[in-house]
Design a protein around this motif. Sequence first.
Motif, PDB file in Angstrom:
ATOM      1  N   UNK A 489       6.644   1.984 -12.178  1.00 55.62           N
ATOM      2  CA  UNK A 489       5.472   2.632 -11.580  1.00 55.62           C
ATOM      3  C   UNK A 489       4.792   1.707 -10.576  1.00 55.62           C
ATOM      4  N   UNK A 490       4.748   0.404 -10.904  1.00 52.20           N
ATOM      5  CA  UNK A 490       4.171  -0.562  -9.962  1.00 52.20           C
ATOM      6  C   UNK A 490       5.001  -0.625  -8.684  1.00 52.20           C
ATOM      7  N   UNK A 491       6.328  -0.613  -8.818  1.00 46.43           N
ATOM      8  CA  UNK A 491       7.188  -0.625  -7.635  1.00 46.43           C
ATOM      9  C   UNK A 491       6.912   0.587  -6.745  1.00 46.43           C
ATOM     10  N   UNK A 492       6.617   1.733  -7.361  1.00 49.27           N
ATOM     11  CA  UNK A 492       6.388   2.960  -6.606  1.00 49.27           C
ATOM     12  C   UNK A 492       4.943   3.099  -6.115  1.00 49.27           C
ATOM     13  N   UNK A 493       4.102   2.095  -6.382  1.00 46.84           N
ATOM     14  CA  UNK A 493       2.768   2.100  -5.775  1.00 46.84           C
ATOM     15  C   UNK A 493       1.601   2.307  -6.706  1.00 46.84           C
ATOM     16  N   UNK A 494       1.826   2.450  -8.014  1.00 50.70           N
ATOM     17  CA  UNK A 494       0.720   2.631  -8.958  1.00 50.70           C
ATOM     18  C   UNK A 494       0.122   1.262  -9.286  1.00 50.70           C
TER      19      UNK A 494
END
Length: 620
Positions: A489-494
């Motif tokens: 999720x962090x990789x995808x921008x969260x």
Amino acid sequence: DLSTLIAYASTNFWLATTVCGPGLVDRSQGLAMLHRKEDAITKKQQGSMGASQNPVIGKGVKDSPSSDSSKESGKSTCKETSSEYYGRVAAVGHIILLATIMPFTLCFIFMKKLQKLVACCASTGADETTANKQRALLLEEIRRAFVVEQKADPSEAPTIMIVGAHYGKTLSVMRALKTANPHCRIILIDEEKYAMCGARYSKYCDVFEVVHSKPSNTRLYTAELLKLMKRHNVTGFMPVSQPEASRNDAVAMEAMQSADQLVEPGFNHAYHVSSQVCSILDDKFQFCKLCTDTLDLPAPRVELLDCDNKAMQLNYELLESAKKGKEGHQMIIKNLSYDCLHRLDLFTLPCAPQDLQEYLKKLKSDGNMMSEEYPWIAQTKLVGAEYSAAVIVRKGETALLTVTPSSASQLDFQHIDHPAIENWVRNFVKNMKMQLEKNPQLALKDCQLCFDFIEHENGEVYPLECNTRIHSQLSIFGSTDAGRKFLGSAFFGVNVDKILKNHASSPVGSQTCSENENAVQKFQLARSTFHYGNELFKTIFTVMLGPKNSYGTSSVGQFVKKVLAEQSLYDADLDVEDWLPFFVKLHVQLPMLLAKNIVAGNPWKKLDFCIGKVVELHGE
């Protein structure tokens, strides 16, 4: 039966480690190569500097008696250096050893499958515990934030190109991305040398492609990546770069962005720094100057050394300061380029002038001398505990941050809370964002960074360097299902960092968090990681050759303890539901690289089980 297996393994262990031992290392091959390198460098220097100039001391200085025998001294240095390296015979021995441990690897995989099955059965009746409820609430909030962030229809799932398939951390990245968004497509890329990498056999890999140009050939490398981008309709680029290829990947990413503007828009996620930022942050000298002069953050003193004269002049100044009774002026010499040969030397100034001259001669004979094209730096020597920090930056903010104890050659990782380092990194990201209006070239929009820190005896933390690439310590999140969703999720921008802090500080959460427990541990998002192959080789080589070997020191008891661990420690590459890449990396990827080394005849030092490569002289 078991007795036959033990006899087979014991015989092959003896054979392989005897062949790998220092007494049978093919030193003549390493010596010959180093002599050829030295002769080529000497001829080049003589041609550019003139016969009247000393190639070691520098421009405009007459030859000294010590330099008259430079060739002889160089050969002596070569003998010492080559004895530290393996050759073809040892490569054969390592291949035998990797084949020998194959049954043990399969037993290890089976045991981990069994452990996971037992753990699942034991947790069946514990789904309603407070800890599980809180973790479920955390992951649900992350899921909702992910849906808002993506805003895309599942049918328009992202296609992410990942360069650097042979790295172990690539497996962690792939699994995290697919866990957070099962609809996304993963296009793995690597060069011909690593065509038989383990990651290509992962169930999370949709396509594997080979590029035939090395990153150092920026123009051809970029052209190949552009072709693959168009072929697979790539929408995102996330390089797991080689140390020296980070800027080449940045140039390729910028070309993708430019090419996308000429055709129908599709490429919209560049998960890497710009080439300008890369050049600044990857340069230890510019990075430290940026911190102190622009961002107002503490950093060590650095001096640029682009010739031997500057090194000797600095040494003289430090010696004079020491004579006057001044303290705290020791400095370590470091290569600004990635240097697998000298990165662990930690040569310290001030020192006796003759010692420095001998070291400079050694650098020359190894082909790593100081020059304007390839400068070195001197950096303040700091004494204290070492740490590394990995951060994911999205929209100019800290999306995920983890800190781990560190060492010069890091293969094991664990998440710890270190407020001073965390504050430094967050301030760095924030201050870089504040500089955006003044200096657009310093923009940190979407990227991954890692830092090396040292905590000085006075309690202050100082960064030693910054690397503009994904760090292997993120594998700690790949060791749990919840951690993969968190990382992906962090990789995808969260901004999972912000969500995690909010949950950890909530009144309900604080009731279940002990004094020594951090938020990551509390929500079971990560486990400490190790590398099975490295631990096994450490144990074997310690038993057979003693503590002075290429892999480090261990014991049978320590190895067994790590292998049997389940809740607190896990292998960085292994997923029991996707075990084939782990097996292939150890028993196909590494033997293939050793076989290629036998053909090429490059001196080499050891196998790197984290990166998945043979550590060769002047290698990547």
